[in-house]
Each structure stands twice: as structure tokens, then as C-alpha cells.
Design an enzyme around this catalytic site. Structure first.
Site, short mmCIF file in Angstrom:
data_model
loop_
_atom_site.label_atom_id
_atom_site.label_comp_id
_atom_site.label_asym_id
_atom_site.label_seq_id
_atom_site.Cartn_x
_atom_site.Cartn_y
_atom_site.Cartn_z
N ASP A 481 8.91 -2.24 0.97
CA ASP A 481 8.12 -1.11 0.49
C ASP A 481 7.85 -0.16 1.65
O ASP A 481 7.97 -0.54 2.82
CB ASP A 481 6.75 -1.59 -0.03
CG ASP A 481 6.86 -2.09 -1.46
OD1 ASP A 481 7.88 -1.83 -2.10
OD2 ASP A 481 5.91 -2.76 -1.92
N ASP A 788 3.77 -5.32 -3.58
CA ASP A 788 2.32 -5.45 -3.66
C ASP A 788 1.77 -5.35 -5.08
O ASP A 788 0.67 -5.79 -5.35
CB ASP A 788 1.62 -4.41 -2.77
CG ASP A 788 2.10 -2.99 -3.05
OD1 ASP A 788 2.76 -2.79 -4.08
OD2 ASP A 788 1.81 -2.10 -2.24
#
Length: 1072
Positions: A481, A788
Site C-alpha cells: 500500500d 489495512d
């Protein structure tokens, strides 16, 4: 599915993970050939256990999955779940009858200073008794009884919280205690060979006392017993320490941090600190931390599969307000009131009834069991050969005592003497099996994993699955990410565009028209999952929420937004929560004038595409059609400066068109067209310091870093260049940099081709990330994925990624639960440390294998050659048990705890099908084993002459003592060589490894004590300083020998293939 009664078909031949080619030799059905174990079938796991040659199953398989216990726990889970469902169904039937008879619910009984007793609360929540809830006045009435404010929560002072725990219990449940030290002693005692040695020692003790008297006769049997007990004690101590480490790590995994509202403030606390009466906000991906009631919610959907066992999403509203602990928020948002905690919840009962099994298969454990089995078969064969030769020589009169007399003479030697001598021969053969079967080899994996997991905690990585430690060492690509991993996650609004005017600085309130500021304040305050509140001392304003939410709320406060006042001026009708698929979130509000407004906030170009008009800085309304290019260019310019672009828009709506019925409202699609653009803001999230260096380390180590982000492609490109993922602007061409939607539209062949080159994927949804990960794995890559959000869970899970890395700060509980490792500081540099530790695990195991195989080969060859040629074994039972202790437990502890070095990150990832014993290791161990065997055999057959010893009993004892002492010292010095199998200089960093130096020092001191003071027990005599010097010189010579040996080139083709056919025949014969 296979038909009932038929066995499942055999798995297809394994494909090489690097080349994608099926090896002809791999067509052999090897039970130890399991590349990944997390989703392996029970049949596969049971097969390799049955194929393993094991002396102590309770110890060997302790840290693997207990298949029988696992099945029992699953049955218990199903039983508790079905029991809960039966109770609920019976209760619903009872409630229906009560309603028919108009039976009233008992009035609440005050208890402990609160308006309702614990039993009534628990009964209402467990039974989902809506009638009781209504009798108590609903959520509002219950809040008053529990002395809590549905908006501000409980006051939160220590005395208040303590009173609540006394009255309603704490949010903990009994955890089954780990095994005691005595249990580990008992399990170590179960070793078959040690049991045989104890029995043999007991018989030897009785016969020795009978023939030689107590004063002299107890030494042989007593010394073997003492040596066996020492092995058991050291083994149990090592295993017990590992068990404590795993217990501490499990406690850390269970300690979830959650956000609660106390005294009107949002704060993070441990799940164990939740009390009855707490008010808890729930968002997508959160775990429900206790049983409770929904205060208010918007499209709240709960995944109750952890309790019911059914993968069914349940929607919660005022008609179905009961929330169960342990369940996950699948969609929407809401606020809950805690009514039951800990053991008073179904989840608490479930957790208390099952123990958390730390057992788990890891690929290295399985492969090392295969290696141990192969070595064990060889060792067992050698032991049987030695036994046969020694017995044949004994009964044919070819064995002699140290004084030269024949040991066995038919008709003259007494039965007790003959039995005693036969027992000595038998114990010698059994001891060879103890040394040859390396029980400690698979356990060395557990030892190094336990050590690595403890050290990784200090490096901000919490390992949830053991196998992830070693798999990370094979990772060839990391799909990371951007936000919070490559960047700091410290966001601030640095640029704002209202209409065609850029507000500089963006917080200059004087540059905003009143009407624009009013609408912005309303949109920011209402369309958020965050909150604004005063600090405890009231000195400053605090903001909670996601980093993007916090940045926008802080900007709103700076331009004059009063959060509580703005929220009180309108009523929230509907919330369309933000998620990473649609990349925007919206709300519908009813103002004081009954005017309905819909506010949207999200990815700038997506929201802009839905805008029909825009408000200029002076408050005038203009169509966007003519100025669309201006806004697009503004977004591109912000993105090029690595800013995250967020657009805020609204529209008016007719109140008559808003659904009134709650069910219709829940299914309402919030209108997202004909919007009026209010502002486009640029949010700065700086790159983490050191991330560029971390990316370079990965690249040098042969690990490709790919950025997968939901951000604008231009923002992604700018950040990638800052981080060093992209070298220059020239690299930013398709498919190196690509949008998720474009990748998704490719054909399968095009995706496979593009995946090899992709470095940046912008505007990607979780489904795009999942598709990329699956494609990379199909191409043979070993993929680590960071995530996440809840929607990242499929990509993090084993069926998609090889290693799932969840973020500890911003990660949701769903993402964490689907992951293998939790990065506690959300930092990419910590991901690189996990790779280092993963490679270290593999390297340490190889060091231990090299060391152990050297000892095995040397000990076996020396005893076999001596037994066949002279009828004696120079290394007796007690001596071999001491060697086994050095080699097995102490050796594993010394070499398995080597910290990772920079050298590990300067070589390519280790292929998951590469042989454990490499050609370099074969070269090293053959050189050392040949040297040790040659020197010790020369001492055995010519030692008396070379050392000018007398050919009597004393001279023979000195020679055998020197052989034993030299053999042990060779192992001590060879442990240094094993530290660096590929490097010539083996002493780098050795003084920093205190465990290694401590074990080496302890082993040497104990060896001195054995030779100088414990001769009666070990059948040795004291050595003079000159013979000690000889032993040390022979041992030290292994250092220069290893250095010269490392200059010898090795072939590229693994030598393991040469032995594979013999190994396959052995396993095949065991499986018949």
C-alpha cells in the site's frame, strides 16, 4: 467432492515455483513435499507424520498441529454454536407464546448502585429478548439504568470503571494455563531410546552391584542413568522456554486495541478494559468487543459467522439491535452500548472452552522431518550392523577385555557376566540410534522461529502464523500500500481550490464566501466518521478518525467550523459509508428549514465526474461543463506534487423523495448525480524517512517492490518516484504504471505479461489488488501483500497471498485476522526487516543441519569402523549422550539464535523447492567429517604408538579419553565454521552473539569437568596439559581447513538429486 467411502485422488506432481516446470523426480509421491502447509488437508498432514521415523512423537510433533485435538475443538465449537442457536430458537418460540398470553417481563432489579442486575442484562442480551428491552425503556432507558450517556459514554475515571467491573465483571475470560515444567519433563521421558537406555542402565546397575559390590558396581549403570536424566532435563528446559515465548506472543495477539467514547472523548483502549455501559463506535472491519445494543447505525451489517458458523451477513437496526461479541462489522457504521462482557458473553464462553493451539505446520518443519527420517533410517541401519558385529565377535570369543583376556568363554563365563556384557553392547548400539536420529532437527525450526518472533516484536512486527517467518525469506515480490506504509500517514490539507480560485493558504477563512464556508462546514462535520472534541484539560482541540478524515476536519476547524454546533443544526437521515471500492462516501441531512441536502466526499476525479455545477469563491453558481478541463488540470497538478486529491460536493433534494420506512431507507441508493462542487483539496502525506533506502535494499535482495494504491495515478507516480520504486519519469509508461481498471479489463494472457512489469497500480480497488496477486502467484512469484482495510482481507489471506502483512495502527481487525504478520508501526522499513528475519530463519536452520550432519557422519563412521575391525567402540554410551546433548539441544540453541546479517540481503530469495542441504554445505561437512574421521581413526589404531603410551589398561584408557576429548573439541570449534557456511571469515559478529558464546563457553567448561573430575561416570581418565594441547590443536586445525575448503568450487546441480532415489525407495517401503 469424492464419493462417500472413496479416498481423494492423489495430488498432481508439484511444479517448481521458480521455473514452473514439473521435475520428473518430483513425480514421486513424497509425503514430505508440502510447499505450503496453511491450507493443507488433514490427510496430507497425517501422511507426513506417519511417514516420519520418530523416537518421541510427543516432543517431535509438539509444535505442529495436533490433528486429534483440532478435530475435538472444532466439534466443541460446533456444539456451542448449535447450543446457542437452539436456545435462541426455543426462546423465540417462548416469546411468541408470552406475547400471545400477554405475559410481562419482570421489572429490573437495582444492583450495585445501578438500575439493573447483571443476571437480567446477561439474560436479555444472550436471549436477544426484545420484549425485555422494550420493558426497560429501550436503549435510552437502559442507558439511564447503567448511568451512561449514549452520546458521551461513561465518565471514564478509575473509580467509576472499577465499580462497573465489580458490578458487571471485566471483559476477560479464563485462558487455559500452559503446560508446567513437569509436563515437559514427562514428555521428554517418552523418548523410546531413552526409555530403553534407562531400562538397560537399571539392569546394568543390578548386575554390576551383584558382581562387583556397591562401591564399584554402580558406576556403569549410574553414569548412564545420570547422563539420560541430564539429557531429559536440558531438553525439557529448552522446550519449556519456547513454550513461554509462544504464550507471550499469543497474549499479545489477543490484546486488541479498540476506540471507545468516554466523557465525550474518543480514546483507544485495550479490549480487556471495556466495561458495561461503554459507548463504542463501530466501523467497517472492526470486531465487536463485547455483547451490546445498537444505539444508532447506518446500513450496519455484521458478519456473525464466528459465532453461528454460517457465512451470513446480518443487518442491524432498531428492530434487531443485539450485537454479539467476536463478530465483525462487514459494512456500514454505528454506535453500540455494551451490556455484557467477558465470560457473560457467548464469545467468552466459547474462548474459555477451547485452548488456543500454538501448533502449526510450517514447510520447513515438514521438510526437516523428511531429512531427519532419512538420516534416522541410515543411523538405525548402522546401529543394527554394529549390534550384529559386536554380538558375533563377543559370542565367538573375538572380543577381549582391556587386560587382553577373552570376554566370553563358553562354559566358563558366568551368565550374569555374559548378560552384563551383552547389555553394554546393546546400550552402545541404542546410543548410536540416539545420536543418529536427529529429533532436534525439526525442533530447531521451532527454536529459531520462537527466537525470531521475539526479536521481530522489537522490530515492530507481530507474527501471527509461524510459517510466515520462513516463507518471507522466499518472497520475490512485495505488493505494498502507499498510505501509511510508504508514507507517514500524517496528512494535512496544503492546497484548496474553490471554484476557479486557489485559496492560499487554504485555512485563510477571509477568502471563503459565507455561503461556501457554511456548506463546507456542514459537509465536513456531518459527512465523516471522525470526531472533534476538547482535550481533557480543555486547552486545545483534538481530532479523531482516519488520517484523511483528520486532515479535513482539522482544515474545517481552521476555517471556522464548530463541530458540535454544526452537527446539532441538522438531522442525519442516511449514511453511505466510504469504502475503497466506490472511493467516496455520502450523507443525507434534513436542516432546520426541512430542506434536505446530500453531501458527497471522495476521490476528486470521481466526485468531479458527478458534478453538474460548481460554487465559485464569491458564492455564485456556474455550470462545470465549460470549466471541466480547468478542474481536471488542477487535480493533475496537485497529484503531480504527490498530493492526495479529495473533492467535496453537495446537492439539494426533495424531502418527499426520501424513503420514510426504515426498510426502504436501508435499501435506498443515495443519489450521486447532479452535484454542485464545493472544493477540491490537496492533502500532503510525506514519504517516510528511510523508505527509499528500504526499497533499494529489497531491490538488491532480488525482491521487487510494487505499489498498489487507490490514489490518483499521478499521485501514485509522484510518490513512487520519491520512494525509489520508479527510477525516473521515463519509466512511467504502461504497463509499468497502470490503473487498476485497465489491468482488470486485460485478457488473462495480457495480465500475465503486464504483471511481470507492473511497478505502480493506481486507482486500484481491493478486487484489482487480489487479481494482481493471483496472477503473480500463477507466474511462480512468492508474494507478500500489505493491507489495512476490510476489503484487503481476501488479498491478505493464504488463498491469495503467500504472506499477508496487515497494518497495526490503521489496519482493521478483519485485515489483521486474515494476515500472517502485523506491522505494528505501519512502516515499510519494518516489512524489509521481516524479509531479513525470514531469510535468517532459513539460513540458521541450514547452519544447524551442516553442524549436525558433520557430527552424525563422524560419530557413525568412527564407531562402525572400530566395531567391525577391533570389536570395540571408542565412544561409549555416556560419551555419546554428551555428544548428542552438544549436537542436539545446545547446538540448536547456539546456531538457531544467530541474528540476521547484511549478507543475507545481498543474495537472491531462496526457492521453496531448493534443497535444504546445498552443495556448499555438502562440501563443508564432507571436508570436516573426513578430517575428524581420519584423525580419530588414526588415534584409535595408532594412538598408543604415536603418543608413546603403554599397551596396558591405563594406556588404552588414556587413548580412548583423548579420542573422546578430541571429538568433542572438534565439534566446539566446528560450531564456529557452521556460523558462516559461505564466508571464509567466520568470526564476524561472534562476540555480539552472547547466547552462542555462552553455550560454547559452557560446553568447554563442562568438557573440562568431565575429563578432569568425572572419569568414573564417563569411563575416562585425567589428561595432562600436553594431551589437552593435542586435542585443542586438532580441533583448531578445523578453522584453517574450513577456510581452504571454501576455495573449492562446487557444481551447480544439487547433490541432493543424487540421493533422491535412495530416499524415495526408503519412504516408499515405509508406506507399503
Amino acid at each position: 467432492m469424492t464419493p462417500t467411502g472413496s479416498s481423494p485422488p492423489p495430488p498432481p506432481p508439484p511444479t517448481d515455483i521458480e521455473t514452473g516446470v514439473v521435475d520428473v523426480q518430483d513425480i514421486f509421491d513424497d509425503p514430505f513435499d508440502i510447499v505450503t502447509t496453511k491450507n493443507a488437508s488433514t490427510r496430507t498432514l497425517r501422511r507426513w507424520r506417519q511417514a516420519a521415523l520418530v523416537l518421541n512423537a510427543s516432543r517431535r510433533f509438539r509444535y505442529t498441529l495436533d490433528l486429534r485435538k483440532n478435530e475435538e475443538q472444532e466439534k466443541r465449537r460446533r456444539m456451542i454454536r448449535s447450543h446457542a442457536q437452539v436456545i435462541r430458537a426455543a426462546l423465540l418460540f417462548k416469546l411468541a407464546g408470552q406475547r400471545a398470553l400477554e405475559t410481562t417481563v419482570p421489572t429490573p432489579s437495582p444492583s450495585g448502585g445501578y438500575g439493573i442486575a447483571l443476571e437480567q442484562l446477561v439474560s436479555m442480551t444472550r436471549d436477544h429478548n426484545i420484549a425485555a428491552l422494550l420493558q426497560y425503556g429501550g436503549v435510552k432507558g437502559l442507558s439511564e439504568m447503567l448511568k451512561t450517556d449514549p452520546d458521551r459514554g461513561v465518565p471514564g475515571d478509575d473509580n467509576e470503571l472499577s465499580d462497573r467491573r465489580i458490578a458487571f465483571g471485566s471483559n476477560t475470560y479464563p485462558v487455559k494455563e500452559g503446560r508446567s515444567f513437569l509436563r515437559f519433563i514427562w514428555e521428554a521421558l517418552k523418548d523410546l531410546t531413552l526409555i530403553i537406555l534407562i531400562v538397560a542402565a537399571a539392569v546394568s546397575l543390578v548386575l554390576g552391584i551383584k558382581t562387583e559390590g556397591f562401591e564399584e558396581g554402580w558406576y556403569d549403570g549410574g553414569s548412564i542413568t545420570f547422563a539420560v536424566l541430564l539429557v531429559i532435563f536440558v531438553t525439557a528446559t529448552s522446550d519449556f522456554r519456547q513454550s513461554l515465548q509462544f504464550q507471550n506472543l499469543n497474549a499479545e495477539k489477543r490484546n486488541i486495541q479498540i476506540e471507545i467514547t468516554r466523557g465525550g472523548r474518543r480514546e483507544k483502549v485495550s479490549i480487556y478494559d471495556v466495561v458495561v455501559g461503554d459507548v463504542i463506535p463501530l466501523n467497517i472491519g472492526d470486531q465487536v468487543p463485547a455483547d451490546g445494543l445498537l444505539i444508532k447505525g447506518h446500513s450496519l451489517a455484521i458478519d456473525e459467522s464466528s459465532m453461528t458458523g454460517e457465512s451470513k451477513i446480518v443487518h442491524k437496526d432498531q428492530k434487531a439491535p443485539f450485537l454479539m461479541s467476536g463478530c465483525k462489522v462487514a459494512d456500514g457504521a454505528g454506535t453500540m452500548l455494551v451490556t455484557s462482557v467477558g465470560i457473560n458473553t457467548e464469545w467468552g464462553l466459547l474462548m474459555a472452552s477451547i485452548s488456543e493451539d500454538t501448533g502449526e505446520e510450517t514447510p520447513l518443519q515438514v521438510r526437516l522431518n523428511g531429512v531427519a527420517t532419512f538420516i534416522g533410517i541410515v543411523g538405525l541401519s548402522v546401529a543394527l550392523l554394529v549390534l550384529a558385529v559386536l554380538l558375533a565377535r563377543f559370542f565367538t570369543g573375538n572380543s577381549k577385555n582391556p587386560d587382553g583376556t577373552v570376554q566370553f568363554v563358553r562354559g566358563k563365563t558366568s551368565a550374569s557376566e555374559a548378560i552384563n556384557d551383552v547389555i553394554k553392547i546393546f546400550t552402545a548400539a541404542v546410543t548410536i540410534v540416539v545420536v543418529a536420529v536427529p529429533e532436534g532437527l525439526p525442533l530447531a525450526v521451532t527454536l529459531t522461529l520462537a527466537y525470531s518472533m521475539k526479536k521481530m516484536m522489537a522490530d515492530k512486527a507481530l507474527v501471527r502464523r509461524l510459517s510466515a517467518c520462513e516463507t518471507m525469506g522466499s518472497a520475490t515480490t512485495i505488493c505494498s500500500d502507499k498510505t501509511g506504509t510508504l508514507t507517514l500517514n500524517q496528512m494535512t490539507v496544503v492546497e484548496a481550490c474553490v471554484g476557479q480560485k486557489k485559496i492560499d493558504p487554504p485555512e485563510d477563512v477571509l477568502q471563503y464566501h459565507t455561503s461556501v464556508a457554511s456548506l463546507l462546514n456542514e459537509g465536513i462535520a456531518q459527512n465523516t466518521a471522525g470526531s472533534v472534541f476538547s482535550s481533557k484539560d480543555g486547552a486545545y482541540i483534538e481530532v479523531s478518525g482516519s488520517p484523511t478524515e483528520k486532515a479535513i476536519l482539522q482544515w474545517g476547524v481552521k476555517i471556522g467550523m464548530n463541530f458540535d454546533v454544526v452537527r446539532s443544526q441538522s438531522v442525519l437521515l442516511y449514511v453511505s459509508t466510504f469504502n475503497s471500492s466506490k472511493k467516496r462516501g455520502g450523507v443525507a441531512l434534513r436542516g432546520a428549514d426541512s430542506q434536505v441536502r446530500i453531501h458527497w466526499k471522495g476521490a476528486a476525479e470521481i466526485v468531479l465526474a458527478s458534478c453538474k455545477e460548481y460554487l465559485d469563491a464569491d458564492g455564485s453558481l456556474h455550470p462545470t461543463e465549460k470549466d471541466m478541463e480547468y478542474f481536471k488540470k488542477a487535480i493533475e497538478e496537485m497529484a503531480a506534487r504527490s498530493l492526495r486529491c479529495v473533492a467535496i460536493a453537495y446537492r439539494n433534494y426533495d424531502l418527499e423523495d426520501v424513503p420514510v420506512d426504515e426498510e426502504q431507507l436501508a435499501e435506498w441508493n443515495l443519489p450521486e448525480d447532479d452535484l454542485v462542487l464545493l472544493a477540491i483539496v490537496g492533502i500532503k502525506d510525506p514519504c517516510r524517512p528511510g523508505v527509499k533506502n528500504a526499497v533499494k535494499i529489497c531491490t538488491d535482495a532480488g525482491v521487487k517492490v510494487r505499489m498498489v494504491t487507490g490514489d490518483n495515478i499521478q499521485t501514485a507516480k509522484a510518490i513512487a518516484m520519491e520512494c525509489g520504486i520508479l527510477g525516473s519519469g521515463e519509466d512511467a509508461t504502461e504497463p509499468i504504471i497502470i490503473e487498476g481498471k485497465t489491468f482488470h479489463e486485460y485478457s488473462e494472457k495480457e495480465r500475465e505479461h503486464a504483471s511481470k512489469h507492473i511497478l505502480v497500480m493506481g486507482r486500484s480497488s481491493p478486487s484489482h489488488k487480489l487479481l494482481l496477486v493471483q496472477t503473480l502467484r500463477k507466474l511462480g512469484e512468492v508474494v507478500a501483500v500489505t493491507g489495512d482495510g476490510t476489503n484487503d482481507a481476501p488479498a491478505l489471506h493464504e488463498v491469495s497471498a503467500d504472506i499477508g502483512l496487515a497494518m497495526g495502527i490503521q489496519g482493521t481487525e478483519v485485515a489483521k485476522e486474515s494476515s500472517d504478520v502485523i506491522i505494528l508501526d505501519d512502516n515499510f522499513a519494518s516489512v524489509v526487516k521481516v524479509v531479513r528475519w525470514g531469510r535468517s530463519v532459513y539460513a540458521n536452520i541450514q547452519k544447524f543441519i551442516q553442524f549436525q550432519l558433520t557430527v552424525n557422519v563422524a560419530a557413525l563412521v568412527i564407531n562402525v569402523v572400530a566395531a567391525v575391525s577391533s570389536g570395540e567402540v571408542p565412544l561409549n554410551t555416556v560419551q555419546l549422550l554428551w555428544v548428542n546433548l552438544i549436537m542436539d539441544t545446545l547446538g540448536a540453541l547456539a546456531l538457531a539464535t544467530e541474528p540476521p546479517t547484511d549478507h543475507l540481503m545481498h543474495r537472491s530469495p531462496v526457492g521453496r523447492r531448493e534443497p535444504l542441504v546445498t552443495n556448499i554445505m555438502w562440501r563443508n561437512l564432507i571436508i570436516q567429517a573426513l578430517y575428524q574421521v581420519a584423525v580419530l581413526l588414526v588415534l584409535n589404531f595408532r594412538g598408543t604408538t604415536i603418543l608413546n603410551l603403554k599397551t596396558d589398561e591405563r594406556g588404552n584408557a588414556v587413548k580412548n579419553t583423548l579420542i573422546f576429548n578430541t571429538f568433542v573439541l572438534c565439534q566446539i570449534f566446528n560450531e564456529f565454521n557452521a556460523r558462516k557456511p559461505e564466508e571464509i571469515y567466520v568470526f564476524a559478529g561472534v562476540t555480539k552473539n552472547h547466547i552462542f558464546m555462552g553455550i560454547i563457553g559452557t560446553t568447554f567448561v563442562l568438557q573440562v569437568m568431565i575429563i578432569q573430575f568425572l572419569g568414573k561416570f564417563t569411563s575416562t581418565v585425567r589428561l595432562g596439559w600436553n594431551l589437552w594441547l593435542v586435542s585443542i590443536v586438532i580441533g583448531i586445525f578445523s578453522w584453517p581447513l574450513a577456510m581452504v575448503g571454501k576455495l573449492i568450487p562446487v557444481p551447480r546441480t544439487p547433490l541432493a538429486r543424487v540421493f533422491s532415489r535412495l530416499y524415495q525407495r526408503c519412504i516408499a517401503s515405509r508406506n507399503r
